[in-house]
Motif scaffolding. Structure first.
Motif, PDB file in Angstrom:
ATOM      1  N   VAL A 101      31.890   8.474  14.911  1.00  0.00           N
ATOM      2  CA  VAL A 101      33.260   8.327  14.419  1.00  0.00           C
ATOM      3  C   VAL A 101      33.945   7.212  15.191  1.00  0.00           C
ATOM      4  CG1 VAL A 101      35.412   9.525  13.894  1.00  0.00           C
ATOM      5  CG2 VAL A 101      33.283  10.819  14.044  1.00  0.00           C
ATOM      6  N   SER A 102      34.631   6.337  14.476  1.00  0.00           N
ATOM      7  CA  SER A 102      35.403   5.274  15.110  1.00  0.00           C
ATOM      8  C   SER A 102      36.712   5.086  14.342  1.00  0.00           C
ATOM      9  CB  SER A 102      34.612   3.963  15.133  1.00  0.00           C
ATOM     10  OG  SER A 102      34.296   3.556  13.809  1.00  0.00           O
ATOM     11  N   ILE A 103      37.671   4.456  14.984  1.00  0.00           N
ATOM     12  CA  ILE A 103      38.976   4.186  14.364  1.00  0.00           C
ATOM     13  C   ILE A 103      39.103   2.694  14.112  1.00  0.00           C
ATOM     14  CG2 ILE A 103      41.478   4.343  14.617  1.00  0.00           C
ATOM     15  CD1 ILE A 103      41.107   6.705  16.441  1.00  0.00           C
ATOM     16  N   LYS A 104      39.455   2.340  12.883  1.00  0.00           N
ATOM     17  CA  LYS A 104      39.621   0.938  12.512  1.00  0.00           C
ATOM     18  C   LYS A 104      40.719   0.831  11.465  1.00  0.00           C
ATOM     19  CE  LYS A 104      37.048  -3.128  10.981  1.00  0.00           C
ATOM     20  NZ  LYS A 104      35.721  -3.642  10.525  1.00  0.00           N
ATOM     21  N   ASP A 105      41.739   0.040  11.768  1.00  0.00           N
ATOM     22  CA  ASP A 105      42.848  -0.180  10.832  1.00  0.00           C
ATOM     23  C   ASP A 105      43.467   1.133  10.368  1.00  0.00           C
ATOM     24  OD1 ASP A 105      42.360  -2.911  11.006  1.00  0.00           O
ATOM     25  OD2 ASP A 105      40.945  -2.875   9.318  1.00  0.00           O
ATOM     26  N   GLN A 106      43.764   2.029  11.334  1.00  0.00           N
ATOM     27  CA  GLN A 106      44.410   3.316  11.057  1.00  0.00           C
ATOM     28  C   GLN A 106      43.558   4.215  10.158  1.00  0.00           C
ATOM     29  OE1 GLN A 106      47.223   4.258  12.625  1.00  0.00           O
ATOM     30  NE2 GLN A 106      47.043   2.293  13.693  1.00  0.00           N
ATOM     31  N   LYS A 107      42.269   3.982  10.151  1.00  0.00           N
ATOM     32  CA  LYS A 107      41.368   4.822   9.375  1.00  0.00           C
ATOM     33  C   LYS A 107      40.241   5.331  10.266  1.00  0.00           C
ATOM     34  CE  LYS A 107      42.035   3.039   4.693  1.00  0.00           C
ATOM     35  NZ  LYS A 107      41.349   2.516   3.486  1.00  0.00           N
ATOM     36  N   LEU A 108      39.807   6.548   9.990  1.00  0.00           N
ATOM     37  CA  LEU A 108      38.650   7.112  10.676  1.00  0.00           C
ATOM     38  C   LEU A 108      37.405   6.772   9.870  1.00  0.00           C
ATOM     39  CD1 LEU A 108      39.950  10.673  11.635  1.00  0.00           C
ATOM     40  CD2 LEU A 108      39.467   8.801  13.195  1.00  0.00           C
ATOM     41  N   GLU A 109      36.459   6.114  10.517  1.00  0.00           N
ATOM     42  CA  GLU A 109      35.230   5.737   9.843  1.00  0.00           C
ATOM     43  C   GLU A 109      34.090   6.627  10.333  1.00  0.00           C
ATOM     44  OE1 GLU A 109      34.520   1.578  10.270  1.00  0.00           O
ATOM     45  OE2 GLU A 109      36.165   1.035   8.910  1.00  0.00           O
TER      46      GLU A 109
ATOM     47  N   SER B 139      28.173   6.791   4.926  1.00  0.00           N
ATOM     48  CA  SER B 139      29.399   6.394   5.610  1.00  0.00           C
ATOM     49  C   SER B 139      30.574   6.595   4.678  1.00  0.00           C
ATOM     50  CB  SER B 139      29.318   4.921   6.056  1.00  0.00           C
ATOM     51  OG  SER B 139      29.199   4.068   4.931  1.00  0.00           O
ATOM     52  N   THR B 140      31.712   6.880   5.279  1.00  0.00           N
ATOM     53  CA  THR B 140      32.949   7.026   4.522  1.00  0.00           C
ATOM     54  C   THR B 140      34.117   6.833   5.477  1.00  0.00           C
ATOM     55  OG1 THR B 140      34.127   8.428   2.923  1.00  0.00           O
ATOM     56  CG2 THR B 140      33.251   9.508   4.873  1.00  0.00           C
ATOM     57  N   SER B 141      35.303   6.646   4.948  1.00  0.00           N
ATOM     58  CA  SER B 141      36.491   6.487   5.780  1.00  0.00           C
ATOM     59  C   SER B 141      37.636   7.271   5.172  1.00  0.00           C
ATOM     60  CB  SER B 141      36.867   5.012   5.911  1.00  0.00           C
ATOM     61  OG  SER B 141      37.191   4.444   4.640  1.00  0.00           O
ATOM     62  N   ILE B 142      38.516   7.799   6.038  1.00  0.00           N
ATOM     63  CA  ILE B 142      39.693   8.531   5.589  1.00  0.00           C
ATOM     64  C   ILE B 142      40.883   8.081   6.419  1.00  0.00           C
ATOM     65  CG2 ILE B 142      38.336  10.547   4.871  1.00  0.00           C
ATOM     66  CD1 ILE B 142      39.339  11.952   7.372  1.00  0.00           C
ATOM     67  N   ASN B 143      42.081   8.277   5.890  1.00  0.00           N
ATOM     68  CA  ASN B 143      43.298   7.888   6.597  1.00  0.00           C
ATOM     69  C   ASN B 143      43.506   8.760   7.827  1.00  0.00           C
ATOM     70  OD1 ASN B 143      43.996   5.837   4.775  1.00  0.00           O
ATOM     71  ND2 ASN B 143      44.976   7.302   3.394  1.00  0.00           N
ATOM     72  N   ALA B 144      43.999   8.153   8.901  1.00  0.00           N
ATOM     73  CA  ALA B 144      44.242   8.867  10.156  1.00  0.00           C
ATOM     74  C   ALA B 144      45.673   9.370  10.262  1.00  0.00           C
ATOM     75  CB  ALA B 144      43.923   7.975  11.345  1.00  0.00           C
ATOM     76  N   ASP B 145      46.433   9.334   9.182  1.00  0.00           N
ATOM     77  CA  ASP B 145      47.818   9.821   9.161  1.00  0.00           C
ATOM     78  C   ASP B 145      48.669   9.144  10.228  1.00  0.00           C
ATOM     79  OD1 ASP B 145      47.226  11.486   7.070  1.00  0.00           O
ATOM     80  OD2 ASP B 145      46.776  13.202   8.355  1.00  0.00           O
ATOM     81  N   GLY B 146      48.844   7.827  10.092  1.00  0.00           N
ATOM     82  CA  GLY B 146      49.680   7.092  11.038  1.00  0.00           C
ATOM     83  C   GLY B 146      48.947   6.805  12.327  1.00  0.00           C
TER      84      GLY B 146
ATOM     85  N   ARG C  28      26.037  17.504  14.928  1.00  0.00           N
ATOM     86  CA  ARG C  28      26.350  16.995  16.259  1.00  0.00           C
ATOM     87  C   ARG C  28      27.256  15.775  16.086  1.00  0.00           C
ATOM     88  NH1 ARG C  28      21.853  15.061  20.683  1.00  0.00           N
ATOM     89  NH2 ARG C  28      23.296  14.271  22.253  1.00  0.00           N
ATOM     90  N   ILE C  29      28.433  15.844  16.689  1.00  0.00           N
ATOM     91  CA  ILE C  29      29.403  14.764  16.553  1.00  0.00           C
ATOM     92  C   ILE C  29      29.332  13.870  17.788  1.00  0.00           C
ATOM     93  CG2 ILE C  29      31.862  14.198  16.395  1.00  0.00           C
ATOM     94  CD1 ILE C  29      30.835  15.363  13.860  1.00  0.00           C
ATOM     95  N   ALA C  30      29.176  12.579  17.584  1.00  0.00           N
ATOM     96  CA  ALA C  30      29.213  11.626  18.684  1.00  0.00           C
ATOM     97  C   ALA C  30      30.402  10.703  18.446  1.00  0.00           C
ATOM     98  CB  ALA C  30      27.910  10.819  18.742  1.00  0.00           C
ATOM     99  N   ALA C  31      31.517  10.935  19.140  1.00  0.00           N
ATOM    100  CA  ALA C  31      32.736  10.168  18.912  1.00  0.00           C
ATOM    101  C   ALA C  31      32.821   9.011  19.903  1.00  0.00           C
ATOM    102  CB  ALA C  31      33.956  11.061  19.056  1.00  0.00           C
ATOM    103  N   ASP C  32      33.283   7.867  19.405  1.00  0.00           N
ATOM    104  CA  ASP C  32      33.485   6.731  20.297  1.00  0.00           C
ATOM    105  C   ASP C  32      34.609   7.055  21.269  1.00  0.00           C
ATOM    106  OD1 ASP C  32      31.577   5.403  18.918  1.00  0.00           O
ATOM    107  OD2 ASP C  32      32.955   4.247  17.674  1.00  0.00           O
TER     108      ASP C  32
END
Length: 336
Positions: free
Chosen positions: A183-191, A231-238, A251-255
């Motif tokens: 999981v990474s954050i790019k342009d206010q979106k979770l990828e 892969s998919t992306s969703i809005n991070a709500d601000g 298993r989640i590996a978050a940046d």
């Protein structure tokens, strides 16, 4: 019965030795009935028996005590379930005979959804509360006294939930390996991106349907979705101050920043250290097999998180093992 209220421990004039519990759940009505036969040792004179109990319905007619030294059946004159203390107090009309006996209790209750006691599986998806127990009840009723396949259960759960359960379960049971979800954050979106993990270290082409729950800045506002693509992306709500991502099977590996990862590692080291010091490196006489298994898991976890003292001691013991394969310094339960 007032003397038993607010006490931190049960009285010791009767000691339970064995429980024989029978439960009969009604999944459609979300209720259950049950009975318990308790081998009880009455060690001092008393007219009372006090047990732990919560959220049960018990009547005097459903309770009896039979001393093993006689065939006399004693019934309580009063039954009081004290909810605030979660105890059941039974008062008998005469002093109970010293020695062993059997306490029989019949009871009823509700399959709650609070993950407490005998509970039902209930979850919330996109704001809608759903109950898997009803789907299971329908499945059992439909296939009673007949053969059923695994796919029949998936179909029943899929009908009740409206989710692609059959496709989801096939992705988990009909291929090897596990997914790693990054999981990474790019342009206010979770990828989100999933790859196949294999113990050999090689890359695979596997793809899963991964249920994911995430909270952005508040535990009250949760999102649930199925990661069905690579892969998919969703809005991070601000711009939330924090984001928590979890699920039950993947298993989640978050940046994360190196500083955050160091803090996380130190947290788990502090968490495991007490158990490691208590268990030690050497097996103890009379310890349970669970302690023996836990020792290896705890020491392995500390090594993985980079605990310096554990790594040094593990290296010392491993070197001793290389020199003498019969050394007791490295018990089989701690080898990985």
């Amino acid at each position: 019965m007032e003397q038993f209220k607010g006490q931190p421990r049960l009285p010791k004039f009767a000691v339970p030795k064995r429980y024989d519990i029978r439960l009969k759940p009604d999944l459609a009505a979300c209720k259950f009935a049950g009975s318990v036969a308790i081998d009880l040792d009455v060690v001092s004179e008393t007219k009372f028996i006090v047990l732990n109990a919560a959220e049960l319905s018990v009547t005097g007619a459903a309770v009896s005590f039979t001393p093993k030294a006689s065939s006399q059946v004693l019934e309580p004159c009063k039954v009081d379930l004290i909810e605030q203390d979660q105890i059941l107090v039974l008062e008998f009309g005469q002093t109970l005979p010293i020695g062993l006996g059997v306490l029989a209790i019949g009871f009823e209750g509700t399959l709650n959804d609070r993950m407490k006691g005998f509970y039902r599986s209930k979850y919330e998806h996109n704001g809608e509360k759903k109950n898997m127990a009803k789907s299971l009840a329908a499945y059992i009723k439909k296939h009673a006294c007949s053969n059923a396949k695994t796919e029949d259960l998936w179909a029943a759960l899929e009908e009740g939930s409206g989710e692609p359960v059959n496709k989801l379960m096939n992705s988990w049971t009909k291929q090897k390996g596990y997914p790693v979800v990054s999981v990474s954050i790019k342009d206010q979106k979770l990828e989100f991106e999933q790859t196949q993990f294999l113990s050999s270290g090689s890359q695979g082409d596997g793809q899963w349907i991964v249920p994911i729950t995430l909270c952005c800045g508040s535990y009250e506002a949760r999102k649930n979705f199925l990661l069905q693509d690579r892969s998919t992306s969703i809005n991070a709500d601000g711009a939330p101050s924090w984001i928590k991502i979890s699920n039950k099977v993947a298993r989640i590996a978050a940046d994360a920043t190196p500083e955050l990862m160091d803090n996380i590692k130190q947290f788990f080291i502090n968490l495991f250290q007490y158990s490691a010091e208590k268990l030690g490196w050497e097996p103890k006489q009379g310890e349970s097999h669970l302690d023996a298994m836990l020792r290896g898991e705890i020491l392995t976890a500390l090594a993985v998180f980079g605990h310096e003292e554990t790594l040094k001691e593990a290296s010392r013991r491993f070197n001793a093992f290389l020199e003498d394969r019969n050394t007791p310094f490295l018990p089989p339960d701690t080898r990985r």
